[in-house]
Design a protein around this motif. Sequence first.
Motif, PDB file in Angstrom:
ATOM      1  N   MET A  11       0.835  -1.203   0.000  1.00  0.00           N
ATOM      2  CA  MET A  11       0.000   0.000   0.000  1.00  0.00           C
ATOM      3  C   MET A  11       0.870   1.254   0.000  1.00  0.00           C
ATOM      4  O   MET A  11       1.936   1.278   0.606  1.00  0.00           O
ATOM      5  CB  MET A  11      -0.912   0.026   1.231  1.00  0.00           C
ATOM      6  CG  MET A  11      -1.961  -1.080   1.250  1.00  0.00           C
ATOM      7  SD  MET A  11      -2.918  -1.090   2.789  1.00  0.00           S
ATOM      8  CE  MET A  11      -3.907   0.381   2.578  1.00  0.00           C
ATOM      9  N   SER A  12       0.383   2.307  -0.654  1.00  0.00           N
ATOM     10  CA  SER A  12       1.103   3.568  -0.683  1.00  0.00           C
ATOM     11  C   SER A  12       0.949   4.289   0.661  1.00  0.00           C
ATOM     12  O   SER A  12       0.114   3.915   1.499  1.00  0.00           O
ATOM     13  CB  SER A  12       0.572   4.455  -1.804  1.00  0.00           C
ATOM     14  OG  SER A  12      -0.755   4.867  -1.509  1.00  0.00           O
ATOM     15  N   THR A  13       1.736   5.340   0.835  1.00  0.00           N
ATOM     16  CA  THR A  13       1.623   6.147   2.050  1.00  0.00           C
ATOM     17  C   THR A  13       0.214   6.716   2.183  1.00  0.00           C
ATOM     18  O   THR A  13      -0.366   6.742   3.275  1.00  0.00           O
ATOM     19  CB  THR A  13       2.653   7.289   2.024  1.00  0.00           C
ATOM     20  OG1 THR A  13       3.958   6.732   1.867  1.00  0.00           O
ATOM     21  CG2 THR A  13       2.599   8.103   3.304  1.00  0.00           C
ATOM     22  N   THR A  14      -0.343   7.174   1.069  1.00  0.00           N
ATOM     23  CA  THR A  14      -1.702   7.706   1.067  1.00  0.00           C
ATOM     24  C   THR A  14      -2.704   6.642   1.478  1.00  0.00           C
ATOM     25  O   THR A  14      -3.571   6.874   2.335  1.00  0.00           O
ATOM     26  CB  THR A  14      -2.065   8.251  -0.326  1.00  0.00           C
ATOM     27  OG1 THR A  14      -1.196   9.353  -0.630  1.00  0.00           O
ATOM     28  CG2 THR A  14      -3.511   8.723  -0.373  1.00  0.00           C
ATOM     29  N   GLU A  15      -2.597   5.481   0.878  1.00  0.00           N
ATOM     30  CA  GLU A  15      -3.538   4.392   1.186  1.00  0.00           C
ATOM     31  C   GLU A  15      -3.431   3.961   2.636  1.00  0.00           C
ATOM     32  O   GLU A  15      -4.447   3.692   3.288  1.00  0.00           O
ATOM     33  CB  GLU A  15      -3.275   3.213   0.254  1.00  0.00           C
ATOM     34  CG  GLU A  15      -3.663   3.476  -1.192  1.00  0.00           C
ATOM     35  CD  GLU A  15      -3.152   2.412  -2.143  1.00  0.00           C
ATOM     36  OE1 GLU A  15      -3.776   2.228  -3.207  1.00  0.00           O
ATOM     37  OE2 GLU A  15      -2.127   1.771  -1.827  1.00  0.00           O
ATOM     38  N   ASN A  16      -2.213   3.897   3.169  1.00  0.00           N
ATOM     39  CA  ASN A  16      -2.032   3.527   4.572  1.00  0.00           C
ATOM     40  C   ASN A  16      -2.680   4.547   5.500  1.00  0.00           C
ATOM     41  O   ASN A  16      -3.345   4.194   6.472  1.00  0.00           O
ATOM     42  CB  ASN A  16      -0.536   3.410   4.892  1.00  0.00           C
ATOM     43  CG  ASN A  16       0.025   2.046   4.539  1.00  0.00           C
ATOM     44  OD1 ASN A  16      -0.651   1.029   4.672  1.00  0.00           O
ATOM     45  ND2 ASN A  16       1.271   2.025   4.082  1.00  0.00           N
ATOM     46  N   ALA A  17      -2.473   5.834   5.203  1.00  0.00           N
ATOM     47  CA  ALA A  17      -3.036   6.887   6.047  1.00  0.00           C
ATOM     48  C   ALA A  17      -4.557   6.847   6.026  1.00  0.00           C
ATOM     49  O   ALA A  17      -5.213   7.003   7.070  1.00  0.00           O
ATOM     50  CB  ALA A  17      -2.524   8.245   5.587  1.00  0.00           C
ATOM     51  N   ILE A  18      -5.134   6.645   4.839  1.00  0.00           N
ATOM     52  CA  ILE A  18      -6.589   6.611   4.724  1.00  0.00           C
ATOM     53  C   ILE A  18      -7.151   5.379   5.421  1.00  0.00           C
ATOM     54  O   ILE A  18      -8.154   5.462   6.148  1.00  0.00           O
ATOM     55  CB  ILE A  18      -7.014   6.649   3.245  1.00  0.00           C
ATOM     56  CG1 ILE A  18      -6.668   8.021   2.649  1.00  0.00           C
ATOM     57  CG2 ILE A  18      -8.503   6.355   3.098  1.00  0.00           C
ATOM     58  CD1 ILE A  18      -6.879   8.108   1.148  1.00  0.00           C
ATOM     59  N   ALA A  19      -6.503   4.231   5.262  1.00  0.00           N
ATOM     60  CA  ALA A  19      -6.973   3.002   5.908  1.00  0.00           C
ATOM     61  C   ALA A  19      -6.938   3.137   7.424  1.00  0.00           C
ATOM     62  O   ALA A  19      -7.865   2.702   8.128  1.00  0.00           O
ATOM     63  CB  ALA A  19      -6.123   1.809   5.457  1.00  0.00           C
ATOM     64  N   SER A  20      -5.882   3.751   7.950  1.00  0.00           N
ATOM     65  CA  SER A  20      -5.776   3.943   9.397  1.00  0.00           C
ATOM     66  C   SER A  20      -6.856   4.886   9.905  1.00  0.00           C
ATOM     67  O   SER A  20      -7.472   4.643  10.950  1.00  0.00           O
ATOM     68  CB  SER A  20      -4.393   4.492   9.740  1.00  0.00           C
ATOM     69  OG  SER A  20      -4.254   4.680  11.129  1.00  0.00           O
ATOM     70  N   ALA A  21      -7.105   5.959   9.155  1.00  0.00           N
ATOM     71  CA  ALA A  21      -8.158   6.893   9.545  1.00  0.00           C
ATOM     72  C   ALA A  21      -9.520   6.212   9.529  1.00  0.00           C
ATOM     73  O   ALA A  21     -10.343   6.413  10.434  1.00  0.00           O
ATOM     74  CB  ALA A  21      -8.156   8.106   8.613  1.00  0.00           C
ATOM     75  N   GLU A  22      -9.769   5.412   8.511  1.00  0.00           N
ATOM     76  CA  GLU A  22     -11.052   4.711   8.412  1.00  0.00           C
ATOM     77  C   GLU A  22     -11.239   3.728   9.566  1.00  0.00           C
ATOM     78  O   GLU A  22     -12.347   3.535  10.064  1.00  0.00           O
ATOM     79  CB  GLU A  22     -11.124   3.957   7.075  1.00  0.00           C
ATOM     80  CG  GLU A  22     -11.271   4.845   5.852  1.00  0.00           C
ATOM     81  CD  GLU A  22     -12.639   5.474   5.792  1.00  0.00           C
ATOM     82  OE1 GLU A  22     -13.644   4.739   5.859  1.00  0.00           O
ATOM     83  OE2 GLU A  22     -12.698   6.711   5.689  1.00  0.00           O
ATOM     84  N   ALA A  23     -10.147   3.135  10.011  1.00  0.00           N
ATOM     85  CA  ALA A  23     -10.233   2.130  11.077  1.00  0.00           C
ATOM     86  C   ALA A  23     -10.387   2.755  12.456  1.00  0.00           C
ATOM     87  O   ALA A  23     -11.024   2.165  13.336  1.00  0.00           O
ATOM     88  CB  ALA A  23      -8.993   1.239  11.046  1.00  0.00           C
ATOM     89  N   HIS A  24      -9.835   3.940  12.667  1.00  0.00           N
ATOM     90  CA  HIS A  24      -9.733   4.473  14.023  1.00  0.00           C
ATOM     91  C   HIS A  24     -10.445   5.806  14.261  1.00  0.00           C
ATOM     92  O   HIS A  24     -10.377   6.335  15.375  1.00  0.00           O
ATOM     93  CB  HIS A  24      -8.257   4.607  14.412  1.00  0.00           C
ATOM     94  CG  HIS A  24      -7.513   3.314  14.372  1.00  0.00           C
ATOM     95  ND1 HIS A  24      -7.743   2.284  15.267  1.00  0.00           N
ATOM     96  CD2 HIS A  24      -6.559   2.858  13.516  1.00  0.00           C
ATOM     97  CE1 HIS A  24      -6.953   1.253  14.985  1.00  0.00           C
ATOM     98  NE2 HIS A  24      -6.229   1.575  13.931  1.00  0.00           N
ATOM     99  N   SER A  25     -11.125   6.337  13.256  1.00  0.00           N
ATOM    100  CA  SER A  25     -11.890   7.554  13.488  1.00  0.00           C
ATOM    101  C   SER A  25     -13.337   7.330  13.087  1.00  0.00           C
ATOM    102  O   SER A  25     -13.632   6.533  12.182  1.00  0.00           O
ATOM    103  CB  SER A  25     -11.315   8.736  12.689  1.00  0.00           C
ATOM    104  OG  SER A  25     -11.517   8.563  11.294  1.00  0.00           O
ATOM    105  N   ALA A  26     -14.239   7.994  13.785  1.00  0.00           N
ATOM    106  CA  ALA A  26     -15.663   7.899  13.452  1.00  0.00           C
ATOM    107  C   ALA A  26     -15.881   8.403  12.029  1.00  0.00           C
ATOM    108  O   ALA A  26     -15.224   9.335  11.571  1.00  0.00           O
ATOM    109  CB  ALA A  26     -16.485   8.731  14.427  1.00  0.00           C
ATOM    110  N   HIS A  27     -16.818   7.776  11.328  1.00  0.00           N
ATOM    111  CA  HIS A  27     -17.053   8.093   9.919  1.00  0.00           C
ATOM    112  C   HIS A  27     -18.101   9.203   9.767  1.00  0.00           C
ATOM    113  O   HIS A  27     -19.078   9.053   9.037  1.00  0.00           O
ATOM    114  CB  HIS A  27     -17.477   6.834   9.161  1.00  0.00           C
ATOM    115  CG  HIS A  27     -16.428   5.773   9.149  1.00  0.00           C
ATOM    116  ND1 HIS A  27     -16.635   4.518   8.609  1.00  0.00           N
ATOM    117  CD2 HIS A  27     -15.156   5.768   9.618  1.00  0.00           C
ATOM    118  CE1 HIS A  27     -15.543   3.785   8.748  1.00  0.00           C
ATOM    119  NE2 HIS A  27     -14.627   4.525   9.364  1.00  0.00           N
TER     120      HIS A  27
END
Length: 401
Positions: A1-17
């Motif tokens: 995964m790219s840096t962008t994809e990693n950051a987005i995946a982490s945000a999706e997992a740990h922040s309210a949507h």
Amino acid sequence: MSTTENAIASAEAHSAHNYHPLPVVVATADGAWMTDVEGRRYLDMLAGYSALNFGHGNRRLIDAARAQLERVTLTSRAFHHDRFADFCTRLAELCGMEMVLPMNTGAEAVETAVKTARKWGYRVKGVPDGMAKIIVAADNFHGRTTTVISFSTDPEARADFGPYTPGFEIVPYGDLTAMRAAMTENTVAVLIEPIQGEAGVLVPPPGYLAGVRDLTRERDVLFIADEIQSGLGRTGKTFACEHEGVVPDMYLLGKALGGGVVPVSAVVSSAAVLGVYRPGEHGSTFGGNPLACAVALEVIAMLNTGEYQQRAAELGDHLHHELGLLTGGGSVQAVRGRGLWAGVDIEPELGTGREISEKLMERRVLVKDTHGSTIRIAPPLVIGKEDLDWGLEQLREVLRG
């Protein structure tokens, strides 16, 4: 995964949507440009919903913040500090008012205005206790607190958050006849946006704001103008109300007041209105803190030059001329707005507002959709004409398919 994809995946997992951001991860920004974690540059055509009217990293504002950081950042209102009186004085002067009640966010300013109007209604107008009514407009956006969503007509904002706060009458935006019919002896205020931002940058019919001013004076009702998005230079005037020569009883300010550096909001009104408060009846730990006051004082000084209002007016004329050329050709249904602020209704067969925003992101331009196939364009007021033209050319390319 790219840096962008990693950051987005982490945000999706740990922040309210509670947001659905575009898939870009910003790392740095300067002026009207932002750079993502991969080093790609994007033209910011949203400006933090007008919070970044003076651009990213504005040197005057950063220097003001840095200088204050070395001195004192927070005292609470339990004590005086040496930036507070200047902030209140200069902001009141900018607004042509007398008193300021500082808070932090726009929603807090709206909540404060609701409390103020009710207290004024009981103590000054003589409305029976618990009977105060405030008239608002359909399709409004004043924030997302429990009280504010109680008078929203947006199902997304309201669904599953009841029970709702009573005391509000909703009338169609731009309809003076309906507003007059809704008024009773218990009406204490009319709360409207001079231009409805979230609804798609809706400009009211000519004479509407002046009509609201006349009606509220006639019926001894406060006129509260929510200029949190429209104010402080965005429309080519310091306040959007100025386009009709109107001065309300109360301005609600936020977003650009903090210069994109710190959250700052304020209710600005007369001594007769804000003078209803007694110690302990309303407050905020961070409201009017030294850091916020220092930054806001610099914002006020910048606005006092008139440079940013003039720039928004001149570039705004160019923006609306260029967007107007897109209408009637099968790609854009309508364009609305004032100054460097526009709502653009895209032909639905070309895509939703979200889809158009994603296509613009691929071309390194960042905008935000609102309802249906509408996008909003609101670049920082410091944007260069060449950059603005480049961003508009990317929109033309997207619409060509």
